[in-house]
Structure formats: C-alpha cells, structure tokens
Write a protein that holds these residues in place. Structure first.
Motif, short mmCIF file in Angstrom:
data_model
loop_
_atom_site.label_atom_id
_atom_site.label_comp_id
_atom_site.label_asym_id
_atom_site.label_seq_id
_atom_site.Cartn_x
_atom_site.Cartn_y
_atom_site.Cartn_z
N UNK A 1 -7.71 0.45 2.26
CA UNK A 1 -8.79 1.35 2.70
C UNK A 1 -9.31 2.14 1.52
N UNK A 2 -10.61 2.06 1.22
CA UNK A 2 -11.16 2.86 0.11
C UNK A 2 -11.05 4.36 0.36
N UNK A 3 -10.75 4.75 1.59
CA UNK A 3 -10.61 6.17 1.91
C UNK A 3 -9.22 6.70 1.55
N UNK A 4 -8.40 5.82 0.95
CA UNK A 4 -7.11 6.25 0.45
C UNK A 4 -7.15 6.49 -1.05
N UNK A 5 -8.34 6.64 -1.59
CA UNK A 5 -8.47 7.03 -3.00
C UNK A 5 -8.24 8.54 -3.13
N UNK A 6 -7.71 8.97 -4.27
CA UNK A 6 -7.52 10.41 -4.49
C UNK A 6 -8.83 11.18 -4.32
N UNK A 7 -8.73 12.33 -3.71
CA UNK A 7 -9.90 13.15 -3.45
C UNK A 7 -10.36 13.10 -2.00
N UNK A 8 -9.93 12.08 -1.26
CA UNK A 8 -10.28 11.99 0.15
C UNK A 8 -9.27 12.78 0.98
N UNK A 9 -9.70 13.18 2.15
CA UNK A 9 -8.80 13.83 3.11
C UNK A 9 -8.71 12.93 4.33
N UNK B 1 9.63 16.34 -3.54
CA UNK B 1 9.29 17.71 -3.93
C UNK B 1 8.38 18.33 -2.87
N UNK B 2 7.17 18.73 -3.24
CA UNK B 2 6.28 19.39 -2.28
C UNK B 2 5.24 18.46 -1.68
N UNK B 3 5.34 17.16 -1.94
CA UNK B 3 4.35 16.21 -1.44
C UNK B 3 5.06 15.11 -0.64
N UNK B 4 4.25 14.22 -0.07
CA UNK B 4 4.78 13.15 0.77
C UNK B 4 4.32 11.80 0.22
N UNK B 5 5.28 10.90 0.00
CA UNK B 5 4.97 9.53 -0.38
C UNK B 5 4.87 8.71 0.91
N UNK C 1 0.82 -1.21 0.00
CA UNK C 1 0.00 0.00 0.00
C UNK C 1 0.86 1.27 0.00
N UNK C 2 0.62 2.14 -0.97
CA UNK C 2 1.38 3.38 -1.08
C UNK C 2 0.49 4.46 -1.66
N UNK C 3 0.67 5.67 -1.16
CA UNK C 3 -0.12 6.79 -1.66
C UNK C 3 0.65 8.08 -1.44
N UNK C 4 0.16 9.16 -2.05
CA UNK C 4 0.78 10.47 -1.93
C UNK C 4 -0.20 11.40 -1.25
N UNK C 5 0.28 12.12 -0.23
CA UNK C 5 -0.58 13.07 0.46
C UNK C 5 0.03 14.46 0.41
N UNK C 6 -0.85 15.47 0.50
CA UNK C 6 -0.41 16.85 0.53
C UNK C 6 -0.23 17.32 1.96
N UNK C 7 0.07 18.60 2.14
CA UNK C 7 0.36 19.14 3.46
C UNK C 7 -0.85 19.10 4.38
N UNK C 8 -2.05 19.14 3.82
CA UNK C 8 -3.27 19.10 4.63
C UNK C 8 -3.85 17.69 4.70
N UNK C 9 -3.02 16.68 4.35
CA UNK C 9 -3.42 15.27 4.38
C UNK C 9 -4.49 14.93 3.33
N UNK C 10 -4.51 15.68 2.24
CA UNK C 10 -5.34 15.31 1.10
C UNK C 10 -4.64 14.18 0.35
N UNK C 11 -5.40 13.14 -0.04
CA UNK C 11 -4.83 12.05 -0.83
C UNK C 11 -4.80 12.50 -2.28
N UNK C 12 -3.59 12.57 -2.85
CA UNK C 12 -3.41 13.09 -4.20
C UNK C 12 -3.26 11.97 -5.24
N UNK C 13 -2.76 10.82 -4.82
CA UNK C 13 -2.58 9.68 -5.72
C UNK C 13 -2.41 8.45 -4.85
#
Length: 290
Positions: free
Chosen positions: A142-150, A243-247, A121-133
C-alpha cells in the motif's frame, strides 16, 4: 476530544456504553415511548444494585471514586468484555497528573536495519498511527504505508484505502477503538487532539464511532485486503513494541494463495525499482489482466 477534555471521562464512558445495551439484552421488556437508546439510568442502577441518585452522580462526574464492587456490577450490566472492564477500572483510578513533556517519536537505528532485511511488508507506527518508517514491501502492499502518512487519516479520508480494505466497516471500528485505548489518559497530547479534531470535522463515520467510546486491545490479528494488482490477500498482522514505537509486520500462511501473490508482488516491486525483470517463479500466479 470534548468529553475527555471536560474531565468527566468516567461519566462519558458509562453513558456511551449504557446507550449501546438494549432492554432485551438486559432482560427487560422493551416498553413504549423510550426517549433514549439503550438503557435508562434508573435501569442501570436497578440492575447494578445501586441507587439511581448515586448512578446519576457517577455519570455527571459528581462522584469519581466508585468502589471496585460497584464497577464490577456496572461492567456486568453494561456487558463489558475484559478489555473494556480494564478500561473502566482505569478511568475510575485516574488521578490528576502533571502535563507530559512531548518527546518526538524516533525509530531506533537497529529497526531501520531490520526493515531493510525483512522480505515481508513491515513498517513502524507511532502512538497516533503515524507511519514513521517502512520497507519496500510495505509500500508495494500500500503506498499509504510510506513515512509521513497517518493510517487513521487514510482509512477515513482516502477512497483508495477504503477500497483496499475488504471490510472497511470493521477496520474503521477497530482502528477508532484502538485509538481510544492508545490515548488512555493522555488526552491533552497535541497530536491526539489534532488528529481527533481533524477526523471529527471531516468524517461523520468517525464521529459516530468516537461517540461509542469503544476500546480494544493493541494486539495483532488478521486482515483481508484487495490489492489493485495481485487481488485479494489474507494476511496475519503482528504488532511488536520497540522502545516508544510499534513494529508492524504482515505475513501470509506459508504456501497459501496469499503467499504466492505476495511473492509476485515482491517480484513486480523489484522490477519497478531496478527496471529489470527478475526470473519469474514457476508457481507464481499471473497478475490479472484487464
């Protein structure tokens, strides 16, 4: 972010931490008729070796330039750890700055390629914990790790996420403390303002945790979750800045029970996506039956 927006972040932090230290922790008799939780202002001043009037000015934002020696004394009295002490020093050193230009968070193309190749399981999140990929294994976890979820919004407002976390209370406190650290002095960022405002209106638990002003490091750790199909999983979590995101990656100890369950989850996910059943690993546990 009412306290942050007031411009008195140092005072707000000192007050919040003061209220969390009991007289017993400070070596003081509990006494009677205490009107405030934790320590009184004059008690903090006495223990830190400064005048009550000066400490009052610090809390009320009338003096925003305490010396490193004063801050070190306050950190000792308030029982701050290394992360919290660094945060306190940063608040005192903060200076007015020009508004930052909002730049959309983007996932580098190479990270999309990496996600496609990872079998954990791997995903990318932004600074506000938005799932970006995210990759298929993350969504299977977890289906809540789809892009668009926070992730914060899910944690506080989604009952399924709360059931997913084996220790929701600990997870909630950790996420809010991490958000405090992430925000830093970027208190006017529209995304942070929107997220904190929504959660403060919708969740009493979030309001309580936010008022504590806890901070924590933005590193990895371990987590235990309860998956509705394969059961309990104990996973390591690493956060890697790109870069500006977190893996973010989750992985179990090799050849552990969680490792077997994660491989079963991968097989079940493959079956659902292709409509064909792959060969079942001989040592894989069977999914629980009703």
């Amino acid at each position: 972010m009412k306290d942050d927006a007031s411009g008195n972040r140092l005072g707000s932090y000192l007050r919040a931490r003061r209220e969390l230290v009991s007289p017993a922790q400070a070596g003081l008799p509990p006494g009677g008729n205490r009107r405030v939780p934790g320590l009184r202002r004059e008690e903090v001043a006495l223990l830190a070796g400064i005048s009550p009037d000066y400490y009052l000015r610090l809390e009320r934002g009338r003096d925003k330039n305490p010396s490193p020696q004063v801050l070190a004394s306050l950190a000792r009295v308030l029982h701050l750890d290394d992360v919290e002490r660094t945060y306190l020093l940063g608040l005192a050193a903060a200076r007015p700055r020009a508004p930052r230009r909002k730049r959309p968070e983007q996932v580098p193309a190479r990270v999309h390629q990496l996600l496609a190749h990872l079998q954990i399981p791997a995903f990318v999140e932004g600074r506000a914990f938005d799932v970006l990929a995210s990759n298929p294994m993350a969504v299977a976890l977890s289906p809540r790790l789809q892009p668009g979820h926070n992730r914060l919004r899910s944690l506080f407002l989604d009952p399924e996420e709360q059931a997913f976390q084996q220790d929701w209370t600990k997870a909630a406190a950790g996420f809010v403390a991490a958000l405090r650290t992430t925000i830093g002095d970027d208190t006017d960022n529209p995304r942070f303002v929107e997220l904190v405002g929504e959660l403060a209106l919708s969740s009493q638990r979030f309001r309580t945790l936010w008022a504590r002003h806890d901070v924590r490091g933005l590193d990895g750790g371990t987590t235990s979750v309860h998956h509705p199909v394969v059961g309990d999983l104990h996973l390591h979590r690493d956060k890697l800045p790109v870069d500006d995101v977190i893996l973010v990656v989750y992985y179990p100890d090799k050849d552990s029970d969680s490792d077997e369950k994660l491989r079963l989850l991968a097989a079940l996910s493959h079956t659902e996506s292709t409509g064909t059943a792959p060969d079942r690993p001989a040592d894989a546990p069977r999914p629980p039956t009703a």
